[in-house]
Design an enzyme around this catalytic site. Structure first.
Site, PDB file in Angstrom:
ATOM      1  N   SER A 258       0.825  -1.205   0.000  1.00 60.32           N
ATOM      2  CA  SER A 258       0.000   0.000   0.000  1.00 60.32           C
ATOM      3  C   SER A 258       0.859   1.254   0.000  1.00 60.32           C
ATOM      4  O   SER A 258       1.939   1.287   0.562  1.00 60.32           O
ATOM      5  CB  SER A 258      -0.910   0.030   1.228  1.00 60.32           C
ATOM      6  OG  SER A 258      -1.665   1.239   1.232  1.00 60.32           O
TER       7      SER A 258
ATOM      8  N   LYS B  79      -4.357  -6.594   3.932  1.00 64.11           N
ATOM      9  CA  LYS B  79      -4.389  -5.517   2.928  1.00 64.11           C
ATOM     10  C   LYS B  79      -5.830  -5.207   2.520  1.00 64.11           C
ATOM     11  O   LYS B  79      -6.208  -4.050   2.333  1.00 64.11           O
ATOM     12  CB  LYS B  79      -3.558  -5.929   1.699  1.00 64.11           C
ATOM     13  CG  LYS B  79      -3.639  -4.938   0.512  1.00 64.11           C
ATOM     14  CD  LYS B  79      -3.158  -3.546   0.912  1.00 64.11           C
ATOM     15  CE  LYS B  79      -2.857  -2.611  -0.217  1.00 64.11           C
ATOM     16  NZ  LYS B  79      -3.734  -2.474  -1.333  1.00 64.11           N
TER      17      LYS B  79
ATOM     18  N   HIS C 243      -7.317  -3.202   5.240  1.00 67.22           N
ATOM     19  CA  HIS C 243      -6.727  -1.865   5.095  1.00 67.22           C
ATOM     20  C   HIS C 243      -7.500  -1.071   4.046  1.00 67.22           C
ATOM     21  O   HIS C 243      -7.886   0.078   4.267  1.00 67.22           O
ATOM     22  CB  HIS C 243      -5.250  -1.986   4.693  1.00 67.22           C
ATOM     23  CG  HIS C 243      -4.659  -0.728   4.118  1.00 67.22           C
ATOM     24  ND1 HIS C 243      -4.900  -0.321   2.812  1.00 67.22           N
ATOM     25  CD2 HIS C 243      -3.842   0.212   4.649  1.00 67.22           C
ATOM     26  CE1 HIS C 243      -4.264   0.815   2.588  1.00 67.22           C
ATOM     27  NE2 HIS C 243      -3.625   1.155   3.680  1.00 67.22           N
ATOM     28  N   ASN C 244      -7.761  -1.688   2.894  1.00 64.53           N
ATOM     29  CA  ASN C 244      -8.466  -0.978   1.826  1.00 64.53           C
ATOM     30  C   ASN C 244      -9.907  -0.674   2.208  1.00 64.53           C
ATOM     31  O   ASN C 244     -10.440   0.384   1.864  1.00 64.53           O
ATOM     32  CB  ASN C 244      -8.434  -1.803   0.534  1.00 64.53           C
ATOM     33  CG  ASN C 244      -7.086  -1.738  -0.162  1.00 64.53           C
ATOM     34  OD1 ASN C 244      -6.073  -1.477   0.470  1.00 64.53           O
ATOM     35  ND2 ASN C 244      -7.070  -1.964  -1.455  1.00 64.53           N
TER      36      ASN C 244
ATOM     37  N   GLU D  30      -9.778   2.216   4.371  1.00 64.81           N
ATOM     38  CA  GLU D  30      -9.512   3.364   3.492  1.00 64.81           C
ATOM     39  C   GLU D  30     -10.814   3.879   2.877  1.00 64.81           C
ATOM     40  O   GLU D  30     -11.060   5.093   2.830  1.00 64.81           O
ATOM     41  CB  GLU D  30      -8.548   2.899   2.397  1.00 64.81           C
ATOM     42  CG  GLU D  30      -8.124   3.934   1.392  1.00 64.81           C
ATOM     43  CD  GLU D  30      -7.257   3.294   0.309  1.00 64.81           C
ATOM     44  OE1 GLU D  30      -7.607   3.448  -0.879  1.00 64.81           O
ATOM     45  OE2 GLU D  30      -6.249   2.636   0.633  1.00 64.81           O
TER      46      GLU D  30
END
Length: 486
Positions: A131, A186, A189-190, A193
């Protein structure tokens, strides 16, 4: 040039791949590169990589011959079938103990499968989230590797060298866990986000419609916010976006069409939340907000027919309103991360992963899109209590939402009165109220389920795990349905 002198090879010379290669070169690693469109290799070597020790290859065979053993092959290609196709191309040129790294945004279940099938062939697989976008890849991304643990000692030095570093020099990269754990982290995380971006958009919309602020005024407010507890990459870039002028001197942000795109990782997070039965409501609303924004033509027609509030409300003191919105944003952000960590904990349990929750926060501290001061507090919370059930039970986070909830409620009420949609602010508050409530109205829901479907219920005056069925109408049967949990 057939000597095996390269430390690692990378396939896929789009912007992320190119920048990772240059980053590796900066840190003293010799990199071999290949691309399916071979002309891209020469183009890269003669331009961006000119004067470096990067070596271009024009075939998979030549590419693999350049690599030291164990061969480390990193794929930066489109997620899905393309990854499997590229693995199939590379496999005949590898031998037992060699390593394939997928650095794309792959679905974690694909990484679970690839770890197992490649292990059967003697190949070590790493599924790694990367990222930070273009700039992060070049200057230091957040890297989240998982897969076959035997591969980690062979890639650790490269990954930790090129990763972003926090203030004390600790790299934003560490081993996450087995199989698809890296890509799962990940994905979450996205999803977070997505939530952060939606929350910022709602704060912008409230300030714009509640106070009639222009982009220059918004730039100043976001610049101030970025000096405090909201200090983060996304607040920082939002500040800069508000200041950007178009060629005619007008704010560029006002000229951008209000339809949001998405690549699917937010959707995957929500699907995983449903599969594991975790109430990750804020990321869900953030995905749906993007879907709603894409209905632009319908919204234009609806705006002519559907009415909002009859008159403009007075939001009161300007300074107080701005502070209420700021506190609502911060409180909702806490909820988003609390929900994200609930999902990580549930997935770790389901998949048998040993996830280091504080370590994940540290990996997100620098390099990545959601990097912020806030993540240091999450690390501190898990350092204090590694078995923490929920971030909202940590004294720092519970203290913050308890202190800010009055402002948070005022901001949501103002949004309702203004007719400004704030799905993320609102669902965060609803979750907070649900989570802090010892008795919810689902006792009625269970009675309804038992009434129409004999689904049974538990009783407050009996031990958990005992199920009861009532013949509600007097002419129902005695047989009850089976029960299950999501």
């Amino acid at each position: 040039m057939s000597d095996a002198s390269c430390d690692i090879g990378l396939i896929g010379l789009a912007v992320m791949g190119q920048n990772l290669v240059l980053n590796m070169n900066d840190h003293g690693f010799k990199v071999a590169v290949f691309n399916r469109t071979v002309s891209k290799v020469d183009d890269f070597i003669n331009n961006e990589a000119k004067g470096t020790q990067v070596v271009g290859a024009h075939s998979i065979e030549e590419f693999t011959r350049l690599l030291k053993r164990p061969r480390r092959v990193m794929l930066m290609v489109k997620a899905g079938d393309t990854v499997d196709q590229m693995i199939d191309h590379v496999l005949p040129h590898l031998e037992a103990g060699d390593i394939i790294i997928d650095g794309g945004n792959s679905l974690f279940t694909d990484s679970n499968r690839r770890t197992k099938t490649l292990a059967e062939k003697g190949i070590l697989f790493v599924g790694s989230g990367v990222s930070g976008g273009e700039e992060g890849a070049r200057r230091g991304p957040s890297i989240m590797p998982g897969g076959n643990p035997a591969a980690w000692p062979h890639v650790k030095a490269i990954f930790q060298s090129i990763a972003a570093k926090v203030d004390d020099g600790t790299p934003c990269c560490d081993w996450v866990g087995e199989d698809g754990a890296g890509h799962y982290v990940k994905m979450v995380h996205n999803g977070i986000e997505y939530g952060d971006m939606q929350l910022i958009c709602e704060a912008y919309d409230l300030l714009k419609h509640g106070l009639g602020l222009n982009p220059d005024e918004l730039h100043n407010i976001f610049a101030e916010w970025n000096k405090g507890e909201l200090d983060s990459y996304l607040i920082e870039i939002s500040r800069d976006i508000f200041a950007k002028k178009d060629e005619d001197g007008q704010p560029l942000v006002d000229k951008i069409l209000d339809t949001a795109g998405q690549k699917g990782t937010g959707k995957w997070t929500v699907i995983s939340a449903l599969d594991t039965g975790q109430p990750v409501t804020l990321i869900g609303e953030s995905v749906f907000a993007r879907c709603l924004s894409s209905l632009k033509n319908e919204r234009i027609e609806a705006a002519k027919i559907l009415q909002g509030p009859a008159s403009k409300i007075n939001v009161g003191d300007r300074t107080e309103f701005i502070e209420n919105v700021r506190r609502a944003l911060y409180s909702s952000k806490i909820i988003s991360y609390a929900q994200g960590y609930m999902l990580l904990r549930a997935a770790a349990k389901e998949n048998g992963w040993n996830l280091n929750m504080g370590g994940i926060a540290l990996m997100w501290r620098g390099g990545c899109i959601i990097r912020s001061r806030f993540l240091g507090k999450i690390k501190e919370a898990f350092d204090k209590n590694p078995a923490l059930d929920n971030l909202l039970l940590d004294s720092f986070f519970s203290g913050a939402v308890n202190q800010y909830q009055a402002s948070w409620r005022k901001a949501v009420v103002a949004a309702i009165e203004l007719g400004v949609p704030t799905p993320a602010f609102s669902t965060a508050l609803a979750f907070f109220d649900g989570y802090r409530t010892a008795r919810l109205p689902q006792n009625l829901l269970q009675a309804q389920r038992d009434f129409f479907g004999a689904h049974t219920y538990e009783r407050v005056d009996k031990p958990r795990g005992e199920f009861f069925h009532t013949n509600w109408t007097g002419h129902g049967g005695r047989v009850s349905s089976t029960t299950y949990n999501v």
